[in-house]
Design a protein around this motif. Structure first.
Motif, PDB file in Angstrom:
ATOM      1  N   ASN A 118       5.404  -4.740   3.046  1.00 25.61           N
ATOM      2  CA  ASN A 118       4.107  -4.239   3.507  1.00 25.61           C
ATOM      3  C   ASN A 118       3.798  -4.740   4.925  1.00 25.61           C
ATOM      4  OD1 ASN A 118       3.353  -2.605   1.435  1.00 25.61           O
ATOM      5  ND2 ASN A 118       1.524  -3.738   0.882  1.00 25.61           N
ATOM      6  N   ASN A 152      -3.522  -1.805   4.194  1.00 25.61           N
ATOM      7  CA  ASN A 152      -2.230  -1.582   3.549  1.00 25.61           C
ATOM      8  C   ASN A 152      -2.243  -2.326   2.219  1.00 25.61           C
ATOM      9  OD1 ASN A 152       0.379  -0.906   2.986  1.00 25.61           O
ATOM     10  ND2 ASN A 152       1.267  -1.804   4.827  1.00 25.61           N
ATOM     11  N   THR A 166       2.882   5.743   0.082  1.00 31.00           N
ATOM     12  CA  THR A 166       3.995   4.980   0.669  1.00 31.00           C
ATOM     13  C   THR A 166       5.006   5.932   1.326  1.00 31.00           C
ATOM     14  OG1 THR A 166       5.061   4.998  -1.511  1.00 31.00           O
ATOM     15  CG2 THR A 166       3.794   3.041  -0.938  1.00 31.00           C
ATOM     16  N   GLN A 167       4.556   7.116   1.667  1.00 25.19           N
ATOM     17  CA  GLN A 167       5.417   8.103   2.313  1.00 25.19           C
ATOM     18  C   GLN A 167       4.542   8.935   3.250  1.00 25.19           C
ATOM     19  OE1 GLN A 167       8.561   8.011   1.629  1.00 25.19           O
ATOM     20  NE2 GLN A 167       9.502   9.937   2.213  1.00 25.19           N
ATOM     21  N   GLU A 218      14.315   1.992   0.502  1.00 22.64           N
ATOM     22  CA  GLU A 218      12.987   2.143  -0.092  1.00 22.64           C
ATOM     23  C   GLU A 218      13.171   2.479  -1.572  1.00 22.64           C
ATOM     24  OE1 GLU A 218       9.859   1.767  -0.703  1.00 22.64           O
ATOM     25  OE2 GLU A 218       9.087   2.587   1.165  1.00 22.64           O
ATOM     26  N   THR A 242      -3.596   2.866   2.851  1.00 20.88           N
ATOM     27  CA  THR A 242      -2.201   3.233   2.602  1.00 20.88           C
ATOM     28  C   THR A 242      -1.559   2.202   1.678  1.00 20.88           C
ATOM     29  OG1 THR A 242      -0.090   3.759   3.676  1.00 20.88           O
ATOM     30  CG2 THR A 242      -1.397   2.030   4.704  1.00 20.88           C
ATOM     31  N   GLY A 243      -0.266   2.354   1.386  1.00 18.42           N
ATOM     32  CA  GLY A 243       0.445   1.354   0.593  1.00 18.42           C
ATOM     33  C   GLY A 243       0.505   1.690  -0.893  1.00 18.42           C
ATOM     34  N   CYS A 244       0.882   0.697  -1.681  1.00 22.43           N
ATOM     35  CA  CYS A 244       1.242   0.929  -3.089  1.00 22.43           C
ATOM     36  C   CYS A 244       0.059   1.309  -3.979  1.00 22.43           C
ATOM     37  CB  CYS A 244       1.940  -0.314  -3.638  1.00 22.43           C
ATOM     38  SG  CYS A 244       3.567  -0.557  -2.885  1.00 22.43           S
ATOM     39  N   GLN A 273      -0.874   4.763  -3.385  1.00 23.22           N
ATOM     40  CA  GLN A 273       0.100   5.683  -3.982  1.00 23.22           C
ATOM     41  C   GLN A 273      -0.171   5.893  -5.472  1.00 23.22           C
ATOM     42  OE1 GLN A 273       2.741   7.424  -2.360  1.00 23.22           O
ATOM     43  NE2 GLN A 273       2.652   8.475  -4.329  1.00 23.22           N
ATOM     44  N   GLU A 308       5.710  -2.765   7.339  1.00 23.26           N
ATOM     45  CA  GLU A 308       5.199  -1.397   7.503  1.00 23.26           C
ATOM     46  C   GLU A 308       3.884  -1.376   8.284  1.00 23.26           C
ATOM     47  OE1 GLU A 308       7.462   0.265   3.552  1.00 23.26           O
ATOM     48  OE2 GLU A 308       5.330  -0.205   3.427  1.00 23.26           O
ATOM     49  N   ARG A 317       6.601   3.157  -5.255  1.00 25.38           N
ATOM     50  CA  ARG A 317       7.537   3.309  -4.129  1.00 25.38           C
ATOM     51  C   ARG A 317       8.545   4.427  -4.324  1.00 25.38           C
ATOM     52  NH1 ARG A 317       6.826   0.681   0.823  1.00 25.38           N
ATOM     53  NH2 ARG A 317       5.366  -1.008   0.480  1.00 25.38           N
ATOM     54  N   ARG A 354       3.605   8.326   6.422  1.00 26.46           N
ATOM     55  CA  ARG A 354       2.634   7.591   7.236  1.00 26.46           C
ATOM     56  C   ARG A 354       2.754   7.882   8.719  1.00 26.46           C
ATOM     57  NH1 ARG A 354       3.409   2.330   3.604  1.00 26.46           N
ATOM     58  NH2 ARG A 354       5.524   3.127   3.697  1.00 26.46           N
TER      59      ARG A 354
END
Length: 452
Positions: A14, A46, A100-101, A152, A77-79, A82, A17, A167, A103
């Motif tokens: 993280n 994130n 997580t995609q 990933e 954003t982030g997990c 998601q 990213e 992820r 961005r």
């Protein structure tokens, strides 16, 4: 000039990213400001979802950003974004949700919000993602070590873990892209590259006739690269081919982080881990033959559902038998949506706490025992910064190739260079040493020749 502030929860991936997302804003002329101190035009949070606590912390940080500047654009954003976009969408004041995609489109979304002020939920089905998201970081605040994300996702589906749902499945970065980025980082002055990812050792499982061992071989062709460190690798991924590359390498460092999670076969089976303690032990023996004196560090989960005192003690003794250089100890934390959270025999918090304490005491002993082996040896250390507990003391600190944190006298001109340092005094947090000399451009001696 527009300003942006970031807040990162969770793991090192993280953090990597967040830095990559900052590069996107930087390219658009944004100025980065402090999340806690300053009012920003855009906030990027994130998030982490590895535990229920991660979700809760993420929500708190999102609300904090909205309170700080109700006029700001808030992007999440982030997990956690998601796995639970609808939960986040219910927080008034959130403008953009990206998982997580995808961005690389964040700036586009920010510009769209400025015009339309309509919330954007850009979270797609991560299980369908097959392409590696190319987000690069050309430089890091750490002047000596650069992270390079090479894969990933994860296909393992351990019973305690939500990560595949956050992820997606395993996807590897194209080899030529990894090599190109590695060369750029070396050209920017980094001597050490840390290969990182969600399931780093699985690199190449989705590529044809290519794997981690082959990538390591190709990384040796990067001119000027002195050290290659693998952030984490599963025991099952330490193949004979990987061991052979490490054995012949003059750049792969004497340090591997190999997550154990539990040192009892019954517990490992309930966790759905892909090895037995006997297989794990056998791999560690092979690693030590290839990398004499290697630091093997690990992760351990304590108090997994159904873990008896006997099973915990089996693990305790197994950890001693392996002789890890360092343990990262975590009490089991229930994660809604995982099979382990539905197991009936959950362990009381006080029992977990007591077991964690015992393992942390063992960890202190293990780290000291490991560092003791090197007293009197001359190690190669790349100093990273002045000694943080006494910045004006004329002492520097940095890591040796075998992951000992060494403090020694030196001046700031040595930061980022490979220094020969004699280890004088072992320690569980850091060791003390004496500066011998700076290695200018002489190639690193083969690791095998430095066997203890």
């Amino acid at each position: 000039m527009s300003t942006v502030a970031f807040h990162t929860l969770g793991c090192k991936v993280n953090s990597y990213e967040t830095e990559a997302i900052w590069q996107l804003f930087k390219a658009e002329g944004y100025e980065r400001v402090d999340f806690e101190q300053d009012e920003a035009d855009v906030y990027v949070i994130n998030t982490c979802t590895v535990t229920n606590t991660g979700d809760k912390k993420s929500r708190q940080v999102i609300r904090r950003a909205i309170r700080r500047n109700p006029e700001a654009i808030v992007a999440v954003t982030g997990c956690y974004a998601q796995t639970s976009p609808s939960e986040i969408a219910q927080i008034p004041g959130v403008d953009i949700i990206v998982g997580t995609q995808g961005r690389e489109k964040l700036i586009e979304y920010v510009n769209q919000i400025q015009v339309e002020r309509q919330p954007i939920n850009a979270v797609g089905n991560i299980m369908k993602a097959r392409e590696f998201e190319e987000l690069d970081v050309p430089n890091f605040t750490d002047r000596t070590r650069a992270s390079l994300k090479i894969q990933e996702g994860c296909n393992n589906f351990c019973t305690f873990c939500i990560i595949p749902w956050a992820r997606g499945l395993m996807r590897s970065r194209k080899p030529e892209s990894v090599i190109e980025q590695a060369q750029k980082l070396v050209d920017a002055g980094y001597l050490e590259i840390v290969l990182t990812g969600i399931h780093t050792g699985g690199y190449g499982e989705d590529l044809e006739d290519y794997n981690l061992a082959k990538l390591l071989v190709d990384l040796h062709k990067v001119e000027g690269l002195k050290r290659i460190r693998i952030s984490s690798i599963e025991a099952s991924q330490i193949t004979d081919e990987v061991i052979e590359v490490i054995n012949n390498s003059d750049r792969v460092v004497r340090h591997l982080h190999v997550p154990l999670q539990a040192g009892d076969d019954e517990v490992l089976k309930r966790m759905r881990r892909k090895y037995t303690t006997a297989e794990f032990y056998e791999k560690m023996v092979k690693v030590r033959e290839a990398l004499p004196g290697a630091a093997i560090t690990t992760d351990v989960i304590v108090g997994f559902p159904g873990e008896t005192e006997e099973q915990f003690m089996n693990g305790y003794e197994f950890i001693k038998k392996i002789g890890f250089a360092e343990l990262h100890v975590f009490p089991y934390s229930m994660r809604t949506g995982t099979p382990a959270a539905r197991m009936t025999d959950q362990i009381p918090e006080e029992v977990k706490h007591e077991r964690v304490t015992r393992l942390l005491e063992l960890n202190q002993q293990l780290t000291l025992d490991y560092s003791r082996k090197f007293v009197g040896d001359v190690l190669e250390v790349i100093p990273e910064r002045p000694y943080k507990e006494a910045p004006d003391s004329g002492l520097l600190m940095g890591y040796s190739d075998n992951y000992l944190n060494v403090v020694f006298p030196g001046d700031e001109s040595m930061i980022g260079k490979i220094c020969k340092v004699r280890l004088d005094e072992p320690g569980s947090e850091y060791c003390k040493g004496t500066f011998v000399r700076v290695l200018e451009d002489d190639p690193l001696p083969l690791l095998k020749e430095r066997a203890i």
